[in-house]
Design a protein around this motif. Sequence first.
Motif, PDB file in Angstrom:
ATOM      1  N   UNK A 103      19.719   1.600  26.029  1.00 53.41           N
ATOM      2  CA  UNK A 103      19.380   2.914  26.567  1.00 53.41           C
ATOM      3  C   UNK A 103      17.934   3.246  26.171  1.00 53.41           C
ATOM      4  N   UNK A 104      17.607   3.073  24.904  1.00 50.98           N
ATOM      5  CA  UNK A 104      16.242   3.328  24.435  1.00 50.98           C
ATOM      6  C   UNK A 104      15.234   2.409  25.091  1.00 50.98           C
ATOM      7  N   UNK A 105      15.607   1.154  25.278  1.00 51.72           N
ATOM      8  CA  UNK A 105      14.699   0.198  25.921  1.00 51.72           C
ATOM      9  C   UNK A 105      14.425   0.592  27.368  1.00 51.72           C
ATOM     10  N   UNK A 106      15.442   1.067  28.052  1.00 51.95           N
ATOM     11  CA  UNK A 106      15.271   1.512  29.435  1.00 51.95           C
ATOM     12  C   UNK A 106      14.261   2.648  29.505  1.00 51.95           C
ATOM     13  N   UNK A 110      10.313   2.252  31.029  1.00 54.01           N
ATOM     14  CA  UNK A 110       9.906   3.085  32.157  1.00 54.01           C
ATOM     15  C   UNK A 110       8.652   3.895  31.835  1.00 54.01           C
ATOM     16  N   UNK A 111       8.677   4.609  30.720  1.00 58.08           N
ATOM     17  CA  UNK A 111       7.534   5.491  30.437  1.00 58.08           C
ATOM     18  C   UNK A 111       6.283   4.712  30.056  1.00 58.08           C
ATOM     19  N   UNK A 112       6.448   3.565  29.411  1.00 58.73           N
ATOM     20  CA  UNK A 112       5.274   2.774  29.032  1.00 58.73           C
ATOM     21  C   UNK A 112       4.559   2.227  30.256  1.00 58.73           C
ATOM     22  N   UNK A 113       5.304   1.916  31.311  1.00 59.46           N
ATOM     23  CA  UNK A 113       4.675   1.491  32.564  1.00 59.46           C
ATOM     24  C   UNK A 113       3.785   2.590  33.137  1.00 59.46           C
TER      25      UNK A 113
END
Length: 122
Positions: A103-106, A110-113
């Motif tokens: 969940x955290x990785x998702x 997303x936000x790092x992109x």
Amino acid sequence: VHDTIIENDAYPSPLNYYGFPKSVCTSINEVICHGIPDLRPLQDGDIVNVDVSVFKNGFHGDLNETFLVGEVAQSSKDLVKATYDSLMKAIEICKPDTMYRNVGKTISDYVEELGYSVVRSY
């Protein structure tokens, strides 16, 4: 908030938790989370997150919403949209046997992109 929670036979979860002095958390602008409400007037352009947590019938329930005050910079609107969209992406993967770290990785992916980062501890 406090009165409404009490009137509904619940208890405000944050109140007195490790000395927290209020029944709700309000985080304004750069405050990451668990902000303590104060008498500061909201100003045009503020981003405000209101986090309400209650204990009722043996369970804790928690919800929050982010509000934009007045005329808000486009960069602030983009940030709020990115956080909301990352939450929706994280919810989409939730099902039995999904590892919590996914969940955290998702969210992070997303936000790092989009050029944002995730606060890993607070």
